[in-house]
Design an enzyme around this catalytic site. Structure first.
Site: not given
Ligand code: TIH
Ligand code: FE2
Length: 281
Positions: A150, A155, A195, A215
């Site tokens: 992630h 990012h 996010e 991600s």
């Molecule tokens: N859910 C995202 C992932 O599976 O890559 C990770 C997260 C981003 C923000 C909070 S948890």
């Molecule tokens: Fe993040």
């Protein structure tokens, strides 16, 4: 600087975390976290982790699934920054160096979820706090907590884009000296943009720029299915409850551009500090 307090996802995983029943995973995750806990910026570069073949396999799988989806679903800023990074073997320190050369941002390792005030303050100073452990291999399409896939894949390419990086910094700057209620509102602003944000491209296209979307190939497909609500982004409005640890978001917000969103945020920050124009969220 002393170690920052970790407010969530510390060493005790919740029962619904995919790694909850895997003691080997939990020990490994705790060990990687401890590197961050002990790291001091003044003591040198971010420690390197020798990832296991299983971790490398998870990373490679996630990266290849996402790469198939990016051409259709990632925003153009993401696509143009992606080639700056070597995502095969490069570690947090190497990636931080690339970011530094592009937008002068840097990465700091962190052991888990920070208090929102600490996390947002970092953004004001172009510092992005990042985890260094991997998601559990049993559920690569979506993880309830940030992990290396992630942080790096989601990012970093976006933070290498100046227009976007300025928006993120504006969110951080608005949090400095803000009261707790406003910090919570800015946490939601951060959540629904950095996010889970979407951006309009041309007249008919909506693309992803939020790292939590970029991600997670599960969440990316969920949005592409047309099922969730897509709403215009307005930081002056009350934002819905965030889905944290309990699956995909119920609604996503669309920006017209990063510059437009940054201006709206700076207007929000001014209104916060101007007693003549009280407003409530
Ligand atoms: N859910 C995202 C992932 O599976 O890559 C990770 C997260 C981003 C923000 C909070 S948890
Ligand atoms: Fe993040």
């Amino acid at each position: 600087m002393s170690t920052l307090w970790v407010a969530g996802f510390g060493s005790d995983l919740a029962e619904d975390h995919p790694g909850f029943h895997d003691d080997v995973y939990k020990r490994r995750r705790a060990w990687i976290s401890s590197l961050a806990r002990e790291h001091r910026v003044s003591s040198g570069p971010i420690p390197r982790v020798e990832y296991t073949p299983e971790e490398v396999a998870t990373w490679t799988h996630v990266l290849s699934k996402l790469k198939d989806l990016f051409p259709d679903h990632a925003c153009q800023q993401y696509l143009s920054s992606f080639p700056y990074f070597n995502f095969q073997g490069d570690q947090l320190e190497d990636i931080s160096q690339v970011l530094k050369s592009r937008t002068n941002w840097q990465v700091r390792p962190v052991a888990g979820l920070l208090h929102p005030r600490d996390f947002l303050a970092g953004l004001a100073f172009k510092c992005f706090h990042s985890t260094q452990y991997l998601r559990h291999h049993s559920q690569p399409s979506y993880t309830p907590e940030p992990d290396l896939c992630h942080e790096l894949i989601g990012h970093m390419p976006m933070l290498a884009n100046q227009g976007y990086a300025d928006l993120v910094q504006a969110i951080g700057e608005a949090s400095l000296g803000a009261d707790d209620k406003m910090v919570w509102h800015l946490t939601k602003v951060y959540w629904y943009t950095v996010e889970f944000g979407l951006i309009r491209e041309g007249r008919d296209h909506i693309k992803a720029f939020g790292a939590g979307v970029l991600s997670s190939y599960g969440e990316l497909k969920h949005i592409a299915s047309g099922a969730p609500d897509l709403l215009p982004f307005d930081p002056f409005q009350k934002l819905p409850k965030m889905s944290y640890k309990d699956g995909y978001q119920k609604a996503y917000f669309i920006l017209d551009s990063f510059e437009d969103a940054e201006q709206k945020l700076r207007a929000l920050a001014r209104a916060m500090k101007d007693p003549v124009q009280p407003f409530s969220l």
